[in-house]
Design an enzyme around this catalytic site. Structure first.
Site, PDB file in Angstrom:
ATOM      1  N   ASP A  67       0.818  -1.213   0.000  1.00 14.67           N
ATOM      2  CA  ASP A  67       0.000   0.000   0.000  1.00 14.67           C
ATOM      3  C   ASP A  67       0.852   1.264   0.000  1.00 14.67           C
ATOM      4  O   ASP A  67       2.075   1.202   0.166  1.00 14.67           O
ATOM      5  CB  ASP A  67      -0.956  -0.009   1.208  1.00 14.67           C
ATOM      6  CG  ASP A  67      -0.265  -0.344   2.525  1.00 14.67           C
ATOM      7  OD1 ASP A  67       0.975  -0.307   2.579  1.00 14.67           O
ATOM      8  OD2 ASP A  67      -0.961  -0.653   3.493  1.00 14.67           O
ATOM      9  N   ASN A 136      -7.408  -2.218  14.288  1.00 15.44           N
ATOM     10  CA  ASN A 136      -8.788  -2.523  13.893  1.00 15.44           C
ATOM     11  C   ASN A 136      -8.837  -3.735  12.952  1.00 15.44           C
ATOM     12  O   ASN A 136      -9.809  -3.933  12.251  1.00 15.44           O
ATOM     13  CB  ASN A 136      -9.420  -1.306  13.201  1.00 15.44           C
ATOM     14  CG  ASN A 136      -8.707  -0.933  11.904  1.00 15.44           C
ATOM     15  OD1 ASN A 136      -7.728  -1.565  11.525  1.00 15.44           O
ATOM     16  ND2 ASN A 136      -9.205   0.078  11.218  1.00 15.44           N
ATOM     17  N   HIS A 138      -7.135  -4.266  10.235  1.00 18.02           N
ATOM     18  CA  HIS A 138      -6.932  -4.087   8.797  1.00 18.02           C
ATOM     19  C   HIS A 138      -5.660  -4.794   8.347  1.00 18.02           C
ATOM     20  O   HIS A 138      -4.722  -4.981   9.129  1.00 18.02           O
ATOM     21  CB  HIS A 138      -6.952  -2.606   8.374  1.00 18.02           C
ATOM     22  CG  HIS A 138      -5.790  -1.766   8.765  1.00 18.02           C
ATOM     23  ND1 HIS A 138      -5.896  -0.422   9.060  1.00 18.02           N
ATOM     24  CD2 HIS A 138      -4.468  -2.038   8.890  1.00 18.02           C
ATOM     25  CE1 HIS A 138      -4.719   0.077   9.340  1.00 18.02           C
ATOM     26  NE2 HIS A 138      -3.837  -0.881   9.247  1.00 18.02           N
ATOM     27  N   GLU A 143      -9.644  -1.612   5.227  1.00 19.49           N
ATOM     28  CA  GLU A 143     -10.297  -1.224   6.471  1.00 19.49           C
ATOM     29  C   GLU A 143     -11.578  -2.037   6.675  1.00 19.49           C
ATOM     30  O   GLU A 143     -12.169  -2.522   5.700  1.00 19.49           O
ATOM     31  CB  GLU A 143     -10.645   0.269   6.415  1.00 19.49           C
ATOM     32  CG  GLU A 143      -9.437   1.195   6.277  1.00 19.49           C
ATOM     33  CD  GLU A 143      -8.651   1.375   7.574  1.00 19.49           C
ATOM     34  OE1 GLU A 143      -8.584   0.424   8.383  1.00 19.49           O
ATOM     35  OE2 GLU A 143      -8.083   2.454   7.766  1.00 19.49           O
TER      36      GLU A 143
HETATM   37  C1  GLP Z   1      -0.472   0.541   8.639  1.00 20.08           C
HETATM   38  C2  GLP Z   1      -0.207  -0.214   7.300  1.00 20.08           C
HETATM   39  C3  GLP Z   1      -0.322  -1.690   7.499  1.00 20.08           C
HETATM   40  C4  GLP Z   1       0.345  -2.078   8.804  1.00 20.08           C
HETATM   41  C5  GLP Z   1      -0.480  -1.554   9.935  1.00 20.08           C
HETATM   42  C6  GLP Z   1       0.123  -1.778  11.305  1.00 20.08           C
HETATM   43  O1  GLP Z   1      -1.439   1.521   8.580  1.00 20.08           O
HETATM   44  N1  GLP Z   1      -0.975   0.172   6.207  1.00 20.08           N
HETATM   45  O2  GLP Z   1       0.254  -2.362   6.393  1.00 20.08           O
HETATM   46  O3  GLP Z   1       0.410  -3.464   8.922  1.00 20.08           O
HETATM   47  O4  GLP Z   1      -0.902  -0.233   9.733  1.00 20.08           O
HETATM   48  O5  GLP Z   1       1.169  -0.906  11.577  1.00 20.08           O
HETATM   49  P1  GLP Z   1       2.191  -1.067  12.757  1.00 20.08           P
HETATM   50  O6  GLP Z   1       3.051  -2.219  12.413  1.00 20.08           O
HETATM   51  O7  GLP Z   1       2.950   0.229  12.801  1.00 20.08           O
HETATM   52  O8  GLP Z   1       1.391  -1.302  13.990  1.00 20.08           O
END
Ligand code: GLP
Length: 250
Positions: A67, A136, A138, A143
């Site tokens: 992404d 959440n 995702h 989402e």
């Molecule tokens: C982000 C990314 C995800 C990631 C997630 C968790 O927004 N788009 O690909 O896995 O949130 O992030 P973190 O590892 O910083 O908790």
């Protein structure tokens, strides 16, 4: 589905790096699906160390990132492109031609989405997709909503995601882009193998819901229960709500 629990973040990262290394060893021209966020940072560090020790060669692989924020050019330090360059790409033997990240500032974003899925398909598909997980639930930027979005698409970020990611924007939620381009659930599902990483107490509930709840688009990660080749690697805290018999300690 295989669920492994490691004693801490460091051990989890080492395990994840070893799995990537063995993927590349068995198929040197693997296509890797890569993730951003804080969770995989140490895994990338470990891969860089392995590369320095000549234990891993990235010269034939391809990478596809999950992404990217819309509105942020690659040169913006908060873009996922910049993140990947800083944490991984520039530190190993990967050339620009081997790297694919959706372009969040493409003139025609809908076309960019179609092109990105086509690009993945035409290169033979992803062999190993790395995923983190949002609070959440995702995955990528898929989402919670009332249906699973199949293909790469433009998404509106949840308020909770904006809040969680504000930490990367000097805690200024207004600065976090409201939209992103993300691989869809179908794009992710085409991967031959999926490795999801989660670390820390803040992810325990999301992991619990993923594994014990219903398969529903309001918990996007729950769909992983239907993929035939998933490995989930947790640290103790992320695994804290799971029954002991449901995972293996490594
Ligand atoms: C982000 C990314 C995800 C990631 C997630 C968790 O927004 N788009 O690909 O896995 O949130 O992030 P973190 O590892 O910083 O908790």
């Amino acid at each position: 589905m295989e669920i492994l629990t490691c004693k801490d973040y460091s051990a989890m990262s080492q395990k994840a790096a070893e799995i990537i290394a063995s993927q590349i060893k068995s198929k040197p021209d693997s296509a890797l699906g890569l993730a951003t966020g804080s969770t995989p940072i140490k895994m990338y560090d470990q891969l860089v160390e392995m590369h320095k020790d000549s234990l891993i060669d990235f010269s034939q692989i391809k990478t596809f990132n999950l992404d990217e924020y819309c509105e942020l050019p690659q040169s913006n330090p908060q873009s996922y492109y910049y993140f990947m360059e800083e944490n991984f790409f520039r530190k190993v033997n990967l050339k620009k031609e081997q790297i694919y990240i959706p372009n969040g500032v493409a003139e025609d974003l809908e076309l960019e989405c179609v092109n990105y899925d086509n690009l993945i398909d035409s290169s033979g598909g992803i062999d190993l997709q790395v995923l983190g997980i949002g609070n959440n639930s995702h995955i990528g930027f898929n989402e919670p909503k009332d249906y699973f979005e199949k293909n790469t698409h433009i998404t509106q970020l949840d308020e909770s995601t904006l809040e969680a990611n504000a930490r990367f924007f000097d805690d200024n939620i207004e600065a976090v882009p409201k939209k992103a381009i993300t691989m869809g659930i179908g794009s992710i599902f085409k991967s031959k193998k999926i490795m999801l990483l989660a670390s820390g107490e803040s992810k325990a509930k999301a992991i619990y819901n993923t594994l014990y709840g219903k398969i529903t688009p309001t918990v996007p990660s729950s769909i992983l229960n239907l993929h035939p080749n998933v490995i989930i690697i947790l640290d103790e805290k992320a695994a804290s709500l799971l029954d002991e018999q449901d995972f293996k300690r490594v």
